[in-house]
Write a protein that holds these residues in place. Sequence first.
Motif, PDB file in Angstrom:
ATOM      1  N   GLN A  81       0.852  -1.193   0.000  1.00  4.40           N
ATOM      2  CA  GLN A  81       0.000   0.000   0.000  1.00  4.40           C
ATOM      3  C   GLN A  81       0.885   1.240   0.000  1.00  4.40           C
ATOM      4  O   GLN A  81       1.727   1.421   0.877  1.00  4.40           O
ATOM      5  CB  GLN A  81      -0.914   0.008   1.225  1.00  4.40           C
ATOM      6  CG  GLN A  81      -1.886   1.180   1.246  1.00  4.40           C
ATOM      7  CD  GLN A  81      -2.917   1.045   2.357  1.00  4.40           C
ATOM      8  OE1 GLN A  81      -3.482  -0.024   2.552  1.00  4.40           O
ATOM      9  NE2 GLN A  81      -3.153   2.125   3.077  1.00  4.40           N
ATOM     10  N   TYR A 100      -0.824  -0.977  -4.422  1.00  2.00           N
ATOM     11  CA  TYR A 100      -2.156  -0.419  -4.182  1.00  2.00           C
ATOM     12  C   TYR A 100      -2.011   0.984  -3.611  1.00  2.00           C
ATOM     13  O   TYR A 100      -1.535   1.155  -2.484  1.00  2.00           O
ATOM     14  CB  TYR A 100      -2.922  -1.318  -3.218  1.00  2.00           C
ATOM     15  CG  TYR A 100      -4.352  -0.903  -2.934  1.00  2.00           C
ATOM     16  CD1 TYR A 100      -5.184  -0.435  -3.938  1.00  2.00           C
ATOM     17  CD2 TYR A 100      -4.868  -0.995  -1.637  1.00  2.00           C
ATOM     18  CE1 TYR A 100      -6.496  -0.064  -3.675  1.00  2.00           C
ATOM     19  CE2 TYR A 100      -6.186  -0.635  -1.367  1.00  2.00           C
ATOM     20  CZ  TYR A 100      -6.983  -0.172  -2.386  1.00  2.00           C
ATOM     21  OH  TYR A 100      -8.293   0.195  -2.117  1.00  2.00           O
ATOM     22  N   ALA A 158      -3.396   3.866  -1.857  1.00  2.00           N
ATOM     23  CA  ALA A 158      -4.522   4.054  -0.939  1.00  2.00           C
ATOM     24  C   ALA A 158      -3.980   4.729   0.319  1.00  2.00           C
ATOM     25  O   ALA A 158      -2.769   4.779   0.546  1.00  2.00           O
ATOM     26  CB  ALA A 158      -5.167   2.700  -0.602  1.00  2.00           C
ATOM     27  N   PRO A 159      -4.870   5.303   1.151  1.00  2.00           N
ATOM     28  CA  PRO A 159      -6.327   5.387   1.030  1.00  2.00           C
ATOM     29  C   PRO A 159      -6.747   6.524   0.103  1.00  2.00           C
ATOM     30  O   PRO A 159      -5.892   7.156  -0.522  1.00  2.00           O
ATOM     31  CB  PRO A 159      -6.738   5.668   2.484  1.00  2.00           C
ATOM     32  CG  PRO A 159      -5.595   6.470   3.019  1.00  2.00           C
ATOM     33  CD  PRO A 159      -4.368   5.900   2.397  1.00  2.00           C
ATOM     34  N   ALA A 160      -8.052   6.774   0.038  1.00  2.00           N
ATOM     35  CA  ALA A 160      -8.564   7.873  -0.782  1.00  2.00           C
ATOM     36  C   ALA A 160      -7.918   9.170  -0.340  1.00  2.00           C
ATOM     37  O   ALA A 160      -7.826   9.464   0.852  1.00  2.00           O
ATOM     38  CB  ALA A 160     -10.091   7.949  -0.651  1.00  2.00           C
ATOM     39  N   ALA A 212      -6.996   3.201  -5.330  1.00  2.00           N
ATOM     40  CA  ALA A 212      -8.293   3.456  -4.721  1.00  2.00           C
ATOM     41  C   ALA A 212      -8.899   4.708  -5.353  1.00  2.00           C
ATOM     42  O   ALA A 212      -8.167   5.579  -5.820  1.00  2.00           O
ATOM     43  CB  ALA A 212      -8.142   3.645  -3.214  1.00  2.00           C
ATOM     44  N   ARG A 267     -11.982  -0.254  -4.060  1.00  2.00           N
ATOM     45  CA  ARG A 267     -12.285   0.611  -2.911  1.00  2.00           C
ATOM     46  C   ARG A 267     -11.544   0.180  -1.659  1.00  2.00           C
ATOM     47  O   ARG A 267     -11.197   1.017  -0.832  1.00  2.00           O
ATOM     48  CB  ARG A 267     -13.796   0.624  -2.641  1.00  2.00           C
ATOM     49  CG  ARG A 267     -14.610   1.324  -3.718  1.00  2.00           C
ATOM     50  CD  ARG A 267     -16.061   1.443  -3.293  1.00  2.00           C
ATOM     51  NE  ARG A 267     -16.683   0.129  -3.114  1.00  2.00           N
ATOM     52  CZ  ARG A 267     -17.284  -0.557  -4.073  1.00  2.00           C
ATOM     53  NH1 ARG A 267     -17.346  -0.042  -5.297  1.00  2.00           N
ATOM     54  NH2 ARG A 267     -17.823  -1.749  -3.846  1.00  2.00           N
ATOM     55  N   ASP A 268     -11.311  -1.117  -1.491  1.00  2.00           N
ATOM     56  CA  ASP A 268     -10.616  -1.614  -0.301  1.00  2.00           C
ATOM     57  C   ASP A 268      -9.876  -2.899  -0.654  1.00  2.00           C
ATOM     58  O   ASP A 268      -9.930  -3.387  -1.798  1.00  2.00           O
ATOM     59  CB  ASP A 268     -11.599  -1.842   0.855  1.00  2.00           C
ATOM     60  CG  ASP A 268     -12.799  -2.690   0.441  1.00  2.00           C
ATOM     61  OD1 ASP A 268     -12.621  -3.606  -0.398  1.00  2.00           O
ATOM     62  OD2 ASP A 268     -13.915  -2.441   0.938  1.00  2.00           O
TER      63      ASP A 268
END
Length: 479
Positions: free
Chosen positions: A66, A94, A96-98, A119, A234-235
């Motif tokens: 992440q 990935y 992320a987060p938003a 994300a 999204r997750d």
Amino acid sequence: MTFARVALLAAAFVVAAVLFPFSSAGSERVALSVAIDGAIGPASSRQLKEALDAAARRDAAVLILQLDTPGGLVTSMREMIADILASPVPVIGYVAPAGGHAASAGTYILYATHVAAMAPGTNLGAATPIEIGGMPSLPGGDKGDQKDVGDQKDVGDQKDVGDQKGGGDQKEAGGRPAGDAMMAKVTNDAVALIRSLAELRGRNGDWGEKAVREAASLSANAALQEHVIDLVARDTTELLQLADGRTVDVAGKKVVLATKGLPVETLEPGWFIQLLSVITDPNTAVILMLVGVYGIVFEFTSPGAVAPGVIGTTCLVLGLYALDLLPINYTGLALMLLGVVFLIIEAFNPTVVLGLGGVAAFLFGAAMLLRVEGPGFALSWAVIGPAAALTLGLALLSGTYLWAARRKPPRVGGEAMRGQPAEILDWQGGEGHVLALGERWRARADEPVAAGDSVEVTEIADLVLTVRRRDAGRNGARQ
């Protein structure tokens, strides 16, 4: 014999009962997750390496990397890319987060992962070498105004920059000054890296080059449309569901991902990585070195204090270790240390020249210390300025006390005896004994004195004091 057979069967049953549960438990694979939050540096590289080792050791199905980073050091970025490419475990990048992003070095790392995902509400890009700390600003040009580096399309294809034999002595390359030619070489190297990663993972290499040359950025959905990434999730649950069934190349072997419904276990950074992330901040490293130098100096000036020496040595070793992990300019480091030495000498032997020279050397060294300045790895003058001022203040304060101490009369040795009061204990002829500083001394005098007279010491030689009357009027009245 029968008993032996029964015992053997029982032992086999126990072994089978013990081994089979472990075998079934080992088949339950997990997805490990590691989060890189902040600037890419030595701590990030170490954290990813440990996560990949843990994933390989536990035979994890995938490792979710992440990312939420503004970029960082190119050396650490290349180490992370090499570890991902050599990993026996598939790595899913990935973003992320938003609200997060994978800018600069993060873009290269995302390109290197086996599956790239973002994300909603995230972005990536702005991967020019300047942004990842590859080159400082060049003479004769402003970083913000150099459009020929990012906008020209013929830099990657031209042969006159890299192929001509006189490239080292040329003043121009393709009509550009030598400084721009050097920037073009660095840019071309970055383009080659991101294109090779794009070809390896089957992603959009043209946009990767655009991100390097023009500092282009994309949102999550736009990146998916441009084939820069593979998924938008999204997750992590949705990410593993969408990644299930994809075929990826892992260390030269085709692997079909089976990730749907896998439990996700997050790997937290250990204490050493947390310590590394703190001390590899250049500002922290410089402060540790200053504390270390002054701690050792205080230990030498006050032997037996122990604490300053222990703390100083520990801080100095940590500071040097941190600077060894960073791309530093050793000339700048030498100037900083020379400045500190000048200020220490100034404290013990006050001169204006050494004090001003020490501050100047310290500040110049701080300005030159880092060869490159990636996001999160720049020296702050809000730290360096007060540190230099505090160092100068300590030197001036120490110098003031030393100067005042020099002007005071000596307090020990023979010099300290001069002017001290004494009382005649017994006297015969020109010699006798006196009481001075609570001790009995042999004494002589060039004038007549008697027992009980108050005198003062004028000289000391071979443990014999020379005295004279201290209060002639009172002594005369007594006589």
